[in-house]
Design an enzyme around this catalytic site. Structure first.
Site, PDB file in Angstrom:
ATOM      1  N   THR A 121      16.450-122.556 -77.552  1.00  0.00           N
ATOM      2  CA  THR A 121      17.222-121.648 -76.706  1.00  0.00           C
ATOM      3  C   THR A 121      16.411-120.366 -76.510  1.00  0.00           C
ATOM      4  O   THR A 121      16.093-119.674 -77.478  1.00  0.00           O
ATOM      5  CB  THR A 121      18.580-121.328 -77.363  1.00  0.00           C
ATOM      6  N   GLU A 154      19.169-128.011 -74.896  1.00  0.00           N
ATOM      7  CA  GLU A 154      20.007-128.993 -75.605  1.00  0.00           C
ATOM      8  C   GLU A 154      21.410-128.433 -75.755  1.00  0.00           C
ATOM      9  O   GLU A 154      21.588-127.232 -75.858  1.00  0.00           O
ATOM     10  CB  GLU A 154      19.366-129.367 -76.952  1.00  0.00           C
ATOM     11  N   PHE A 155      22.370-129.359 -75.772  1.00  0.00           N
ATOM     12  CA  PHE A 155      23.766-128.940 -75.874  1.00  0.00           C
ATOM     13  C   PHE A 155      24.455-129.593 -77.067  1.00  0.00           C
ATOM     14  O   PHE A 155      25.665-129.728 -77.087  1.00  0.00           O
ATOM     15  CB  PHE A 155      24.506-129.281 -74.572  1.00  0.00           C
ATOM     16  N   GLU A 158      26.273-129.040 -84.039  1.00  0.00           N
ATOM     17  CA  GLU A 158      26.091-129.490 -85.417  1.00  0.00           C
ATOM     18  C   GLU A 158      27.342-130.273 -85.808  1.00  0.00           C
ATOM     19  O   GLU A 158      28.455-129.910 -85.427  1.00  0.00           O
ATOM     20  CB  GLU A 158      25.922-128.288 -86.354  1.00  0.00           C
ATOM     21  N   PHE A 252      37.639-125.985 -76.823  1.00  0.00           N
ATOM     22  CA  PHE A 252      37.275-124.627 -77.258  1.00  0.00           C
ATOM     23  C   PHE A 252      38.383-123.618 -77.029  1.00  0.00           C
ATOM     24  O   PHE A 252      38.145-122.438 -76.785  1.00  0.00           O
ATOM     25  CB  PHE A 252      35.938-124.199 -76.633  1.00  0.00           C
ATOM     26  N   GLY A 256      41.532-119.329 -84.233  1.00  0.00           N
ATOM     27  CA  GLY A 256      41.137-119.372 -85.643  1.00  0.00           C
ATOM     28  C   GLY A 256      40.642-118.014 -86.097  1.00  0.00           C
ATOM     29  O   GLY A 256      41.031-116.977 -85.529  1.00  0.00           O
ATOM     30  N   CYS A 263      24.381-120.240 -83.328  1.00  0.00           N
ATOM     31  CA  CYS A 263      24.212-120.251 -81.868  1.00  0.00           C
ATOM     32  C   CYS A 263      25.065-119.223 -81.131  1.00  0.00           C
ATOM     33  O   CYS A 263      24.523-118.344 -80.465  1.00  0.00           O
ATOM     34  CB  CYS A 263      24.501-121.650 -81.331  1.00  0.00           C
TER      35      CYS A 263
HETATM   36  C1  UGA Z   1      27.192-124.733 -80.056  1.00  0.00           C
HETATM   37  C2  UGA Z   1      27.543-125.406 -78.718  1.00  0.00           C
HETATM   38  O1  UGA Z   1      28.864-125.948 -78.804  1.00  0.00           O
HETATM   39  C3  UGA Z   1      26.549-126.517 -78.386  1.00  0.00           C
HETATM   40  O2  UGA Z   1      26.841-127.067 -77.107  1.00  0.00           O
HETATM   41  C4  UGA Z   1      25.120-125.916 -78.371  1.00  0.00           C
HETATM   42  O3  UGA Z   1      24.146-126.898 -78.108  1.00  0.00           O
HETATM   43  C5  UGA Z   1      24.845-125.290 -79.733  1.00  0.00           C
HETATM   44  O4  UGA Z   1      25.838-124.260 -79.983  1.00  0.00           O
HETATM   45  C6  UGA Z   1      23.475-124.671 -79.684  1.00  0.00           C
HETATM   46  O5  UGA Z   1      23.267-123.736 -78.929  1.00  0.00           O
HETATM   47  O6  UGA Z   1      22.562-125.191 -80.330  1.00  0.00           O
HETATM   48  P1  UGA Z   1      27.544-125.327 -82.648  1.00  0.00           P
HETATM   49  O7  UGA Z   1      27.141-123.911 -82.899  1.00  0.00           O
HETATM   50  O8  UGA Z   1      26.892-126.420 -83.425  1.00  0.00           O
HETATM   51  O9  UGA Z   1      27.326-125.712 -81.090  1.00  0.00           O
HETATM   52  O10 UGA Z   1      29.105-125.462 -82.963  1.00  0.00           O
HETATM   53  P2  UGA Z   1      30.457-125.401 -82.113  1.00  0.00           P
HETATM   54  O11 UGA Z   1      31.166-126.683 -82.274  1.00  0.00           O
HETATM   55  O12 UGA Z   1      30.228-124.941 -80.752  1.00  0.00           O
HETATM   56  O13 UGA Z   1      31.272-124.290 -82.917  1.00  0.00           O
HETATM   57  C7  UGA Z   1      30.843-122.933 -82.985  1.00  0.00           C
HETATM   58  C8  UGA Z   1      31.890-122.070 -83.656  1.00  0.00           C
HETATM   59  O14 UGA Z   1      33.048-121.940 -82.825  1.00  0.00           O
HETATM   60  C9  UGA Z   1      32.403-122.624 -84.995  1.00  0.00           C
HETATM   61  O15 UGA Z   1      32.491-121.552 -85.915  1.00  0.00           O
HETATM   62  C10 UGA Z   1      33.784-123.174 -84.667  1.00  0.00           C
HETATM   63  O16 UGA Z   1      34.669-123.154 -85.778  1.00  0.00           O
HETATM   64  C11 UGA Z   1      34.223-122.185 -83.582  1.00  0.00           C
HETATM   65  N1  UGA Z   1      35.253-122.739 -82.677  1.00  0.00           N
HETATM   66  C12 UGA Z   1      34.958-123.788 -81.866  1.00  0.00           C
HETATM   67  C13 UGA Z   1      36.511-122.135 -82.620  1.00  0.00           C
HETATM   68  O17 UGA Z   1      36.808-121.143 -83.346  1.00  0.00           O
HETATM   69  N2  UGA Z   1      37.449-122.630 -81.747  1.00  0.00           N
HETATM   70  C14 UGA Z   1      37.190-123.681 -80.938  1.00  0.00           C
HETATM   71  O18 UGA Z   1      38.085-124.067 -80.162  1.00  0.00           O
HETATM   72  C15 UGA Z   1      35.911-124.280 -80.988  1.00  0.00           C
END
Ligand code: UGA
Length: 436
Positions: A121, A154-155, A158, A252, A256, A263
């Site tokens: 990124t 990439e998207f 984790e 999303f 919470g 990221c």
């Molecule tokens: C995020 C993006 O979702 C990916 O598409 C992207 O590729 C990645 O960053 C990156 O740039 O490498 P990631 O950080 O692995 O992925 O995790 P997410 O599932 O996006 O969650 C991020 C945070 O948001 C977590 O702390 C999660 O608990 C929080 N979250 C997520 C919420 O509080 N509410 C939601 O509805 C969704």
């Protein structure tokens, strides 16, 4: 096709393993020899569902190799992917030294035509800088015949990285070269996802704009949750109600204690800095996204303070330490920040996480924190239970048993994981985010 991935971190490893899985010949390069030895033996230095089996299968099939030599990777591969860290500096700008270093190593090794694909990124226009560095090193303008730069963000998330990579929503390919685009199409032929072809700058921007938008959705729903709470409304129902609108979508919109990880916090900060640098004004909307996220934990802790009155000396169980479920990653985890805050207020915390214990132990080695080996052990003798990460396994813990082990019956559910009426039926004083 013959591919090389430089950087065997989360993104590089998953990408390499998935490319091998669909039949490509892949060399993963990393400058950490210990990591390379470990990987070559089929072991992974992180937790990611399905990754270990994918690695073993493809190492055995002789489609996946590991090396510490950039030159070996460049010599053997038509396409070189960069998946190296791009950390945040204190001023919100991105430290591109790893990218620059790798590009400097690639440049002299270029013999025949190669495509250099950035997956890390990066701020918009990094592709242009990469091309300049290579041209300067090779000191002639015919360089364009030797290489092309592609941005291929990439998207993957984790915890679901393998699934996200094998079955992506979309594949973005940013390049001005038809030759490079044709080869990239070939690499992604086995993947059934829409391909979006753009210029390099647009592809780079897509990544920051997408992550910032997802963070915006989270902060939006977290603020809506506060309004729900003030009005005895249910944020889950509100999220369902707005999420059913296809233009908005339900993803999303889970309220919470805020977003964390390596990221979103970084990418929102970078996008704000890019806007400031290039337009001379901050991205105010994203500043507000940050502000809401930064205050969400305090908003949650104030519920705990309000209910328990005094925190000092209390024994509180915390379920969840990782920044999200299905990972062992505790970087920028709001759950970790929460435990730090509780410890600083004199709370005796008893923590449990299904995968994050090992990495957390050293954080609190010199404190009174206790490390439990199960959710039930964590609540033993506790006066309150805090849920900080939405691990599915927490939903199946027997609340009767939880209650029997606790000394007082408070649950503070920072991820809206439990059913409020069920928790109350068991006799708990139950607090969540934006639900009653
Ligand atoms: C995020 C993006 O979702 C990916 O598409 C992207 O590729 C990645 O960053 C990156 O740039 O490498 P990631 O950080 O692995 O992925 O995790 P997410 O599932 O996006 O969650 C991020 C945070 O948001 C977590 O702390 C999660 O608990 C929080 N979250 C997520 C919420 O509080 N509410 C939601 O509805 C969704």
């Amino acid at each position: 096709m013959k591919l090389c991935i430089i950087g065997a971190g989360h993104v590089g490893l998953v990408t390499g393993a998935c490319f091998a899985e669909v039949g490509h010949h892949v060399i993963c390069i990393d400058n950490d020899q210990r990591k390379i030895d470990m990987l070559a033996a089929g072991k992974i230095p992180l937790y990611e569902p399905q990754l270990e089996e994918l690695l073993s299968r493809n190492i055995a099939a002789k489609r996946l190799f590991f090396s510490n030599s950039v030159k070996a990777g460049v010599d053997a591969s038509e396409v070189i992917f960069l998946a190296v860290p791009t950390p945040l500096r204190a001023d919100g700008t991105v430290d591109l030294s790893c990218i620059e270093q790798v590009v400097r190593e690639i440049a002299p090794a270029l013999g025949a035509y190669r495509i250099i694909v950035d997956k890390s990124t990066v701020p918009v226009k990094t592709g242009e800088k990469m091309a300049e560095i290579i041209q300067i090193i090779r000191r002639h303008n015919a360089a364009s015949t030797l290489f092309d730069i592609v941005s291929n963000p990439e998207f993957l998330r984790e915890g679901s990285a393998v699934r996200d990579t094998l079955h992506p929503d979309r594949i973005v390919i940013g390049s001005s070269s038809q030759r490079a685009i044709a080869l990239m199409r070939k690499i992604y032929e086995p993947f059934s996802a829409p391909l979006l072809i753009t210029d390099v700058n647009s592809a780079e921007l897509i990544k920051h704009a997408a992550n910032s938008f997802l963070a915006l959705k989270i902060s939006y729903i977290n603020m809506v949750a506060r309004i729900c709470e003030a009005n005895k409304a249910d944020v889950k129902k509100v999220a369902d109600g707005i999420g059913l609108d296809k233009r908005i979508g339900r993803g999303f919109l889970d309220a919470g204690i805020g977003y964390g990880g390596s990221c979103f916090p970084k990418d929102v900060a970078t996008f704000i800095a890019i806007c400031q640098q290039q337009l001379g004004r901050p991205f105010g909307l994203l500043r507000e996204v940050q502000k809401i996220n930064d205050t969400q934990l305090e908003y949650f802790i104030s519920k705990i303070r309000g209910a328990l009155q005094v925190l000092e000396g209390r024994k509180i169980a915390v379920w969840g330490l990782t920044f999200k479920p299905d990972t062992d990653d505790i970087r920028n985890s709001v759950a970790v920040a929460l435990v730090n805050l509780l410890i600083s207020e004199g709370v005796i915390v008893q923590v449990y996480d299904p995968k994050g214990m090992e990495k957390s132990r050293r954080l609190w080695a010199k404190t009174a924190a206790r490390f439990a080996s199960s959710p039930l052990e964590a609540v033993q003798g506790a006066e309150a239970l805090v849920i900080a990460t939405e691990w599915k396994e927490f939903t199946s813990v027997d609340l009767r048993e939880v209650k029997a082990r606790m000394q007082a019956w408070f649950i503070f559910d920072g991820r809206n994981l439990l059913n409020p009426s069920v928790a109350r039926q068991f006799g708990f004083s139950y607090y969540s985010i934006g639900r009653f």
